[in-house]
Each structure stands twice: as C-alpha cells, then as structure tokens.
Design a protein around this motif. Structure first.
Motif, PDB file in Angstrom:
ATOM      1  N   HIS A  87       1.116  -1.323   0.029  1.00 55.27           N
ATOM      2  CA  HIS A  87       0.126  -0.137   0.101  1.00 55.27           C
ATOM      3  C   HIS A  87       0.570   1.109  -0.063  1.00 55.27           C
ATOM      4  N   ALA A  88       1.899   1.111   1.042  1.00 56.13           N
ATOM      5  CA  ALA A  88       2.704   2.076   1.463  1.00 56.13           C
ATOM      6  C   ALA A  88       2.732   2.656  -0.333  1.00 56.13           C
ATOM      7  N   ASN A  89       3.687   1.833  -1.010  1.00 56.48           N
ATOM      8  CA  ASN A  89       4.567   1.899  -2.558  1.00 56.48           C
ATOM      9  C   ASN A  89       3.782   2.410  -3.272  1.00 56.48           C
ATOM     10  N   ALA A  90       2.487   1.725  -3.249  1.00 59.25           N
ATOM     11  CA  ALA A  90       1.298   2.223  -4.115  1.00 59.25           C
ATOM     12  C   ALA A  90       1.132   3.897  -3.850  1.00 59.25           C
ATOM     13  N   GLU A 111       7.752 -18.401   6.182  1.00 56.63           N
ATOM     14  CA  GLU A 111       7.245 -16.797   6.237  1.00 56.63           C
ATOM     15  C   GLU A 111       5.389 -17.639   5.714  1.00 56.63           C
ATOM     16  N   ALA A 112       4.494 -16.538   5.880  1.00 60.58           N
ATOM     17  CA  ALA A 112       3.873 -16.365   5.745  1.00 60.58           C
ATOM     18  C   ALA A 112       3.537 -15.759   4.038  1.00 60.58           C
ATOM     19  N   GLY A 113       1.971 -16.086   3.153  1.00 59.38           N
ATOM     20  CA  GLY A 113       2.189 -14.915   2.168  1.00 59.38           C
ATOM     21  C   GLY A 113       0.695 -15.243   1.562  1.00 59.38           C
ATOM     22  N   ALA A 114       0.028 -14.881   2.754  1.00 58.09           N
ATOM     23  CA  ALA A 114      -1.699 -14.804   2.612  1.00 58.09           C
ATOM     24  C   ALA A 114      -2.139 -12.844   2.172  1.00 58.09           C
ATOM     25  N   ASP A 115      -3.081 -12.448   1.636  1.00 55.70           N
ATOM     26  CA  ASP A 115      -3.211 -11.402   1.681  1.00 55.70           C
ATOM     27  C   ASP A 115      -3.687 -11.333   3.104  1.00 55.70           C
ATOM     28  N   VAL A 116      -4.013 -10.109   3.253  1.00 51.80           N
ATOM     29  CA  VAL A 116      -4.837  -9.514   4.130  1.00 51.80           C
ATOM     30  C   VAL A 116      -5.552  -7.941   4.281  1.00 51.80           C
ATOM     31  N   ALA A 117      -6.385  -7.674   4.837  1.00 49.86           N
ATOM     32  CA  ALA A 117      -7.121  -5.896   4.719  1.00 49.86           C
ATOM     33  C   ALA A 117      -6.704  -5.024   5.268  1.00 49.86           C
ATOM     34  N   LEU A 118      -6.649  -3.943   5.463  1.00 56.17           N
ATOM     35  CA  LEU A 118      -5.679  -3.263   6.381  1.00 56.17           C
ATOM     36  C   LEU A 118      -6.835  -2.251   6.091  1.00 56.17           C
ATOM     37  N   SER A 119      -7.395  -1.768   7.709  1.00 62.57           N
ATOM     38  CA  SER A 119      -8.191  -0.242   7.375  1.00 62.57           C
ATOM     39  C   SER A 119      -7.400   0.374   7.923  1.00 62.57           C
ATOM     40  N   PRO A 120      -8.576   1.487   7.004  1.00 64.14           N
ATOM     41  CA  PRO A 120      -7.067   3.055   7.576  1.00 64.14           C
ATOM     42  C   PRO A 120      -6.290   3.503   8.883  1.00 64.14           C
ATOM     43  N   GLU A 121      -6.903   3.157   9.214  1.00 66.17           N
ATOM     44  CA  GLU A 121      -6.973   2.901  10.833  1.00 66.17           C
ATOM     45  C   GLU A 121      -5.648   2.599  11.219  1.00 66.17           C
ATOM     46  N   ARG A 122      -4.850   1.208  11.012  1.00 64.22           N
ATOM     47  CA  ARG A 122      -4.420   0.952  11.195  1.00 64.22           C
ATOM     48  C   ARG A 122      -3.418   0.703   9.962  1.00 64.22           C
ATOM     49  N   ILE A 123      -3.033   1.311   9.031  1.00 66.25           N
ATOM     50  CA  ILE A 123      -2.617   1.870   7.613  1.00 66.25           C
ATOM     51  C   ILE A 123      -1.578   3.178   8.346  1.00 66.25           C
ATOM     52  N   ALA A 124      -2.443   4.081   8.911  1.00 69.38           N
ATOM     53  CA  ALA A 124      -2.040   5.132   9.640  1.00 69.38           C
ATOM     54  C   ALA A 124      -1.134   4.856  10.710  1.00 69.38           C
ATOM     55  N   GLU A 125      -1.432   3.679  11.475  1.00 69.55           N
ATOM     56  CA  GLU A 125      -0.772   3.679  12.261  1.00 69.55           C
ATOM     57  C   GLU A 125       1.143   2.508  12.202  1.00 69.55           C
TER      58      GLU A 125
END
Length: 257
Positions: A87-90, A111-125
C-alpha cells in the motif's frame, strides 16, 4: 576500564554497544548479507559482565557480523507488513516518488504469504511507526528498505537475506536512517561521496538497489556512516550556498535492478 564481555573464541571482538529496552528489537547484519531481527527480551540479563552471552545470529563459515542496530518493536504479522508495504509503495507511485513496486521481498522458508486487508486506522498506525534501513554493498550499490521487511523471529538462526549477494562478496554497512539524514561513503581507493538518504530508492531487502557511487576496477566501499548536519551547513543552506568543506553530492542514484 572493566571487562564488558568474555571473549572465548580467538580473534573475536566486541562489534557495538547500544542502549535498549524491552519494547525494542535487535537487528544484526552480517557481511555475507544475512540479517536477523529479534526482541530485546530474547537476550536474558546476565548477572556478570564477565560472561560470553547468548547467540544472536548463526554465521556461516567465513562470514562475520558488521552491524547491530536497535529498532522499535511493533506487533505486526508478516501478512500485515506485506500488505502495508504494498500500500505504501502504491501511494509513493501515485505521488510520482517511486517507479518500481518491488518493495516487498519474496516469502522465504517459514514466512506466510496470504493477502490481508488493512483498515485505514491500521495503515495510519503502521505508517507512523515505520522505520527504514539503509544497506550498502562493497560494489557501491544500496537501497533503503522498510524495517517491516525484516520480520521478527527467534534469535540464534541464520536470519533472512538483507541484500542480493549474487554479484558482490560482502556488504559494507547496514543501519537505520530517517528522512533528512545525510550519508557519507568512503572507498579503499580514497574516494568519498556524501548524499541525502532521501535520494536512495526504497526497495525490497533482497534486491541490489541503486548505484550510490561509481567505483574504479578493483575498488570497493569500506565505510558508510550517517553524519549529523553541522551548524555551518545549516547556515550555508539558509544563505542559499553550500558549506565550503562539504563534499559534493551526487546526481540521482542509478537504478541497477
């Protein structure tokens, strides 16, 4: 002085000493391009200074440790870290600050490799807590990588790849940096270059990065340090000029990937 640590093996020496607390992580990097990040709490407190301690990283034959750094700890899973870095690179690409989206290393064993969805609050944190690590190889190539790309693991193993070592023998340096830092690199041929760390591309830890300094045949980088801005430098910039003793800064680093 007093004994700081018992050194049993012939030729062993203390590399670095850092202040730390239980809410931080230790990052160890070897010349052979391996890195391990583990919680400070994994290193038990010894009653005596005259002790050998515990193993931080298991080195391969002929490899050696070149750096130790302290990073702030944040509870984040490998999948969350990967999702945030993408997300940060995008966001950087959208702002015209980045052209390459290779900022996340390929999953390694364990290492894991699953895609997860982050909330705006988690991205900001995660964005507020993000740190960056500068890696420079002896061939003059280097990059900044998100500290999230160095996952936390148990101490004592061989760690993960900190650099693409396919065409270089050893790393010259690896340490945390922040926006606004200035870095100075010196070669065994007497060349010196000083550049803003902001000009170094953000890339995955397992890549080669960009060319920071052009070397002559057989020449190699031997030292890289972060330098603090002096009052003279700051005054010169305010006056619209450069400090008279400041080394030349390079043009934008050349992409080698």
């Amino acid at each position: 002085g007093k004994i700081a640590m018992k050194l049993d093996e012939e030729g062993s020496k203390i590399l670095d000493v850092r202040l730390c607390n239980e809410d931080q992580d230790v990052l160890l990097v070897s010349a052979g391009g391996r890195a391990i990040r583990f919680p400070v709490g994994d290193v038990r407190v010894f009653a005596s200074r005259n002790s050998t301690g515990v193993r931080g990283i298991r080195l391969k034959e002929n490899d050696r440790l070149i750096s130790m750094a302290i990073l702030n700890h944040i509870d984040v899973t490998t999948d969350e870290a990967r999702a945030y870095m993408k997300h940060a690179n995008a966001m950087r690409r959208a702002a015209g600050l980045e052209e390459d989206d290779a900022v996340v290393s390929a999953p390694e064993d364990g290492e894991a490799g699953a895609d997860v969805a982050l909330s705006p609050e988690r991205i900001a944190e995660l964005g507020a807590a993000e740190e960056f690590v500068l890696t420079v190889a002896q061939d003059g190539l280097g990059k900044r990588s998100s500290a999230y790309d160095y996952r936390v693991m148990g101490r004592g193993n061989q760690g993960v790849a900190a650099h693409d070592m396919s065409k270089v023998k050893e790393l010259a340096a690896c340490f945390p940096v922040i926006d606004g830092d200035t870095v100075m690199a010196v070669t065994d041929g007497g060349q010196l270059i000083r550049f803003p760390v902001d000009t170094v591309r953000i890339a995955a830890r397992a890549t080669k990065g960009v060319r920071l300094i052009r070397l002559a045949e057989g020449e190699k980088v031997v030292s890289v340090v972060r330098i603090a801005e002096s009052e003279d430098d700051a005054s010169a910039e305010e006056d619209g000029g450069e400090a008279s003793d400041a080394p030349n800064t390079p043009d934008a680093p050349e992409d080698e990937n």
